[in-house]
Design an enzyme around this catalytic site. Structure first.
Site, PDB file in Angstrom:
ATOM      1  N   GLU A 126      77.663  11.542   6.417  1.00 51.35           N
ATOM      2  CA  GLU A 126      78.440  11.460   5.178  1.00 51.35           C
ATOM      3  C   GLU A 126      79.201  10.146   5.236  1.00 51.35           C
ATOM      4  O   GLU A 126      80.100   9.982   6.063  1.00 51.35           O
ATOM      5  CB  GLU A 126      79.371  12.663   5.059  1.00 51.35           C
ATOM      6  CG  GLU A 126      78.563  13.955   4.967  1.00 51.35           C
ATOM      7  CD  GLU A 126      79.391  15.218   4.842  1.00 51.35           C
ATOM      8  OE1 GLU A 126      80.554  15.209   5.257  1.00 51.35           O
ATOM      9  OE2 GLU A 126      78.856  16.206   4.324  1.00 51.35           O
ATOM     10  N   CYS A 150      86.727   9.234   0.272  1.00 53.06           N
ATOM     11  CA  CYS A 150      85.362   8.730   0.110  1.00 53.06           C
ATOM     12  C   CYS A 150      84.851   8.946  -1.307  1.00 53.06           C
ATOM     13  O   CYS A 150      84.027   8.194  -1.799  1.00 53.06           O
ATOM     14  CB  CYS A 150      84.444   9.410   1.109  1.00 53.06           C
ATOM     15  SG  CYS A 150      84.479  11.197   0.959  1.00 53.06           S
ATOM     16  N   GLU A 171      82.938  -1.326  -0.810  1.00 56.00           N
ATOM     17  CA  GLU A 171      83.928  -0.258  -0.648  1.00 56.00           C
ATOM     18  C   GLU A 171      85.196  -0.840  -0.032  1.00 56.00           C
ATOM     19  O   GLU A 171      85.146  -1.451   1.031  1.00 56.00           O
ATOM     20  CB  GLU A 171      83.393   0.854   0.268  1.00 56.00           C
ATOM     21  CG  GLU A 171      84.382   2.000   0.382  1.00 56.00           C
ATOM     22  CD  GLU A 171      83.970   3.060   1.406  1.00 56.00           C
ATOM     23  OE1 GLU A 171      83.601   2.696   2.536  1.00 56.00           O
ATOM     24  OE2 GLU A 171      84.029   4.255   1.068  1.00 56.00           O
TER      25      GLU A 171
HETATM   26  P1  NAD Z   1      84.553   4.597  10.848  1.00 54.51           P
HETATM   27  O1  NAD Z   1      83.093   4.576  10.647  1.00 54.51           O
HETATM   28  O2  NAD Z   1      85.238   3.340  11.220  1.00 54.51           O
HETATM   29  O3  NAD Z   1      84.948   5.646  11.982  1.00 54.51           O
HETATM   30  C1  NAD Z   1      84.539   6.988  11.902  1.00 54.51           C
HETATM   31  C2  NAD Z   1      84.401   7.539  13.299  1.00 54.51           C
HETATM   32  O4  NAD Z   1      83.319   6.886  13.958  1.00 54.51           O
HETATM   33  C3  NAD Z   1      85.625   7.323  14.181  1.00 54.51           C
HETATM   34  O5  NAD Z   1      85.822   8.488  14.953  1.00 54.51           O
HETATM   35  C4  NAD Z   1      85.203   6.148  15.046  1.00 54.51           C
HETATM   36  O6  NAD Z   1      85.867   6.076  16.286  1.00 54.51           O
HETATM   37  C5  NAD Z   1      83.738   6.445  15.232  1.00 54.51           C
HETATM   38  N1  NAD Z   1      82.911   5.296  15.594  1.00 54.51           N
HETATM   39  C6  NAD Z   1      83.058   4.003  15.231  1.00 54.51           C
HETATM   40  N2  NAD Z   1      82.065   3.248  15.757  1.00 54.51           N
HETATM   41  C7  NAD Z   1      81.270   4.082  16.464  1.00 54.51           C
HETATM   42  C8  NAD Z   1      80.085   3.912  17.235  1.00 54.51           C
HETATM   43  N3  NAD Z   1      79.501   2.712  17.367  1.00 54.51           N
HETATM   44  N4  NAD Z   1      79.534   4.993  17.823  1.00 54.51           N
HETATM   45  C9  NAD Z   1      80.083   6.215  17.688  1.00 54.51           C
HETATM   46  N5  NAD Z   1      81.218   6.442  16.981  1.00 54.51           N
HETATM   47  C10 NAD Z   1      81.798   5.394  16.374  1.00 54.51           C
HETATM   48  O7  NAD Z   1      85.155   5.232   9.516  1.00 54.51           O
HETATM   49  P2  NAD Z   1      86.694   5.432   9.175  1.00 54.51           P
HETATM   50  O8  NAD Z   1      87.263   4.077   8.912  1.00 54.51           O
HETATM   51  O9  NAD Z   1      87.312   6.319  10.181  1.00 54.51           O
HETATM   52  O10 NAD Z   1      86.612   6.258   7.807  1.00 54.51           O
HETATM   53  C11 NAD Z   1      86.510   5.658   6.540  1.00 54.51           C
HETATM   54  C12 NAD Z   1      85.069   5.671   6.059  1.00 54.51           C
HETATM   55  O11 NAD Z   1      84.594   6.996   6.037  1.00 54.51           O
HETATM   56  C13 NAD Z   1      84.899   5.151   4.651  1.00 54.51           C
HETATM   57  O12 NAD Z   1      83.742   4.355   4.594  1.00 54.51           O
HETATM   58  C14 NAD Z   1      84.685   6.423   3.830  1.00 54.51           C
HETATM   59  O13 NAD Z   1      83.972   6.258   2.628  1.00 54.51           O
HETATM   60  C15 NAD Z   1      83.937   7.265   4.800  1.00 54.51           C
HETATM   61  N6  NAD Z   1      84.066   8.692   4.459  1.00 54.51           N
HETATM   62  C16 NAD Z   1      82.987   9.337   3.931  1.00 54.51           C
HETATM   63  C17 NAD Z   1      83.090  10.682   3.579  1.00 54.51           C
HETATM   64  C18 NAD Z   1      81.935  11.430   2.984  1.00 54.51           C
HETATM   65  O14 NAD Z   1      82.006  12.638   2.943  1.00 54.51           O
HETATM   66  N7  NAD Z   1      80.889  10.763   2.541  1.00 54.51           N
HETATM   67  C19 NAD Z   1      84.301  11.351   3.784  1.00 54.51           C
HETATM   68  C20 NAD Z   1      85.379  10.644   4.315  1.00 54.51           C
HETATM   69  C21 NAD Z   1      85.254   9.312   4.670  1.00 54.51           C
END
Ligand code: NAD
Length: 486
Positions: free
Chosen positions: A254, A288, A390
């Site tokens: 997601e 999101c 975004e």
């Molecule tokens: P992010 O991708 O930076 O981080 C999300 C998670 O992934 C964190 O726990 C982070 O530590 C982990 N992560 C980062 N790099 C990684 C890697 N290489 N391997 C494994 N894990 C890793 O996202 P964020 O900044 O925490 O959240 C915001 C984003 O989430 C926005 O793009 C938003 O649109 C999206 N989002 C989507 C939904 C949906 O349902 N589609 C819901 C909420 C947020």
């Protein structure tokens, strides 16, 4: 100061090498907690605990026993409601009413809905004709997928993490959760709930840390993690997909969005303003599903821009618990800088800044928080960066349109496909548009109105797969077909 550990095999444990990192308040900039940072060996320990738990007491639970236990988890969250509200407020800095009415109740609901789903949703069955006339009976049986790696983001931490843990456990899996480094508190607190209600040790585990070269990567690369469910940025999804390719493990993603709000002249104007204002500014725009592109039919364009401006300027900044506060800070300095860089870019690209565009005046006690003004632009071309990328902040670009065909084209002119919200009293038109806009979720005269039984997810770069209701069962179980010759 709060000490937050990892949660492995039912115990709160520090990292083996003693490493820790600071959690900073988005509201004041103060360090509010010290978090254990899991290394590769801690993550390995958690995955092995989860793997062992698959063979232990948990595997002897009947569906009904699991269902009852998940109901107890939900009830215990509700009993400890204030603790969860406090922890989530400390992590996110968002106003208490958002925690009380959305994030924490949804966390509890996420356990009940999937308990109900696993209990009530049947599997398929087919009678097959055979040459001897006796036939054969085919029926499906759901089995757990195994150890599920849960990688969750910071914007609605408890709600989004439990959205994955609820169905994973309902289906009989075990989990290792890696919450966002920005918001670890509620995932770890949930460990106390799991112990209190007697969830067998190792079924629910939490490892804290970062993404690349840290707990996130260690978890997704681990060969004993059978499937990975992830919510976060699209480019992180790409990295996780590469890790999951090793061992051809399943993923559910997601991810990001650049969602369009579409407002027709025949809408209920006040409701449309209220809806777009929420979808652009709720949670300081860190949703999101939020709207960063607004398309308004030309006859009401000026009136709409003026009314949304009024809404944007009516926010009350302050501590989450202060009376009348309806607007919080961004999650981190890093994110604040990212959003501000887009504010700057919009101006460089020639935007008219209708309101906002910078950092607001706040009281002295809050000056080190990550505050940002809700911001509205007009006048940009369709390929401007703030119209295409975004931002994940409290901002939107508003553009006029003249025809239904035109606005469908504009809405679809994006690499993303998560959600849209359409405001019109002409329901046949709304149905026509819903069929043509390429998104996973289309709201008409509403936004963020969630029925947890429905499919949730995105098209294009917004996601892979669907979660919600029976769709979560598809990801969190293997469906085995049994064919019995009669
Ligand atoms: P992010 O991708 O930076 O981080 C999300 C998670 O992934 C964190 O726990 C982070 O530590 C982990 N992560 C980062 N790099 C990684 C890697 N290489 N391997 C494994 N894990 C890793 O996202 P964020 O900044 O925490 O959240 C915001 C984003 O989430 C926005 O793009 C938003 O649109 C999206 N989002 C989507 C939904 C949906 O349902 N589609 C819901 C909420 C947020």
């Amino acid at each position: 100061m709060r000490q937050v550990e990892n949660f492995i095999r039912g115990e709160f444990v520090a990292a083996r090498d003693g490493k820790r990192f600071d959690k900073v308040s988005p509201v004041t900039g103060e360090v509010i907690a010290s978090i254990a940072e899991a290394g590769r060996s801690d993550v390995n320990e958690a995955v092995l605990a989860a793997k062992a738990a698959l063979q232990g007491e948990w595997s002897t639970f009947t569906t009904n026993q699991r269902v009852e236990m998940l109901y107890e988890v939900a009830d215990e969250i509700t009993r400890r409601f204030e603790d969860f509200v406090e922890a989530e407020m400390a992590d996110t800095g968002q106003p208490s009413h958002v925690m009380r009415h959305v994030f924490i109740p949804r966390g509890a609901a996420n356990f009940k809905i999937f308990a109900d789903t696993i209990k009530n949703v049947p599997t398929e069955s087919f009678m097959l004709d055979t040459p001897d006339g006796a036939g054969a009976l085919n029926y499906g049986v759901r089995t757990p997928k195994g150890v599920i790696g849960v990688i969750s983001p910071w914007n609605a931490p408890f709600m989004l993490m439990t959205w994955k843990v609820g169905p994973a456990l309902a289906c009989g899996n075990t989990v290792v959760v890696k919450p966002s480094e920005e918001t670890p508190l509620t995932s770890v607190l949930l460990g106390e709930v799991m112990n209190k209600v007697g969830v067998p040790k190792g079924v629910y585990n939490v490892v804290n840390g970062f993404g690349p070269d840290s707990a996130g990567a260690f978890l997704t690369e681990h060969k004993d993690v059978d499937a990975i469910t992830f919510t976060g940025e699209t480019r992180t999804g790409t990295a996780i997909m590469k890790a999951a390719a090793e061992g051809t493990r399943d993923v559910s993603f997601e991810m990001g969005g650049k969602n369009a709000g579409i407002v027709f002249a025949d809408c209920d104007f006040d409701k449309a303003i209220e809806g777009i204002s929420r979808s652009s500014f709720l949670n300081s725009g860190q949703v999101c599903l939020g709207t960063e592109r607004v398309y308004v039919e030309r006859p009401i364009f000026d009136k709409f821009v003026a009314a949304l401006k009024e809404k944007a300027e009516a926010v009350n900044y302050g501590k989450p618990t202060d009376e009348g506060v309806n607007y919080g800070p961004l999650i981190s300095k890093e994110h604040q800088n990212k959003v501000l860089s887009y504010y700057q870019k919009a101006v460089e690209d020639g935007a008219t800044v209708v309101t906002g565009g910078g950092v607001p005046e706040v009281p002295e006690a809050l000056k080190d928080g990550n505050w940002i003004q809700p911001t509205i632009w007009t006048g940009l071309s369709d390929d401007a960066a703030v119209v295409r990328e975004e931002i994940f902040g409290p901002c939107c670009h508003i553009r006029p349109f003249d025809t239904e065909e035109e606005v469908i084209g504009l809405a679809n002119n994006t690499d993303y496909g998560l959600a849209t919200t359409i405001w019109t009293k002409d329901l046949p038109r709304a149905h026509r548009m819903a069929a043509k806009i390429d998104v996973g979720i289309c709201w008409v005269n509403s936004w963020f109105l969630r029925d947890l039984r429905t499919a949730f997810g995105g098209t294009k770069q917004s996601g892979i797969g669907r979660e919600g209701g029976v769709h979560s069962l598809e990801f969190y179980t293997e469906l085995r077909n049994v064919c019995v010759k009669l």
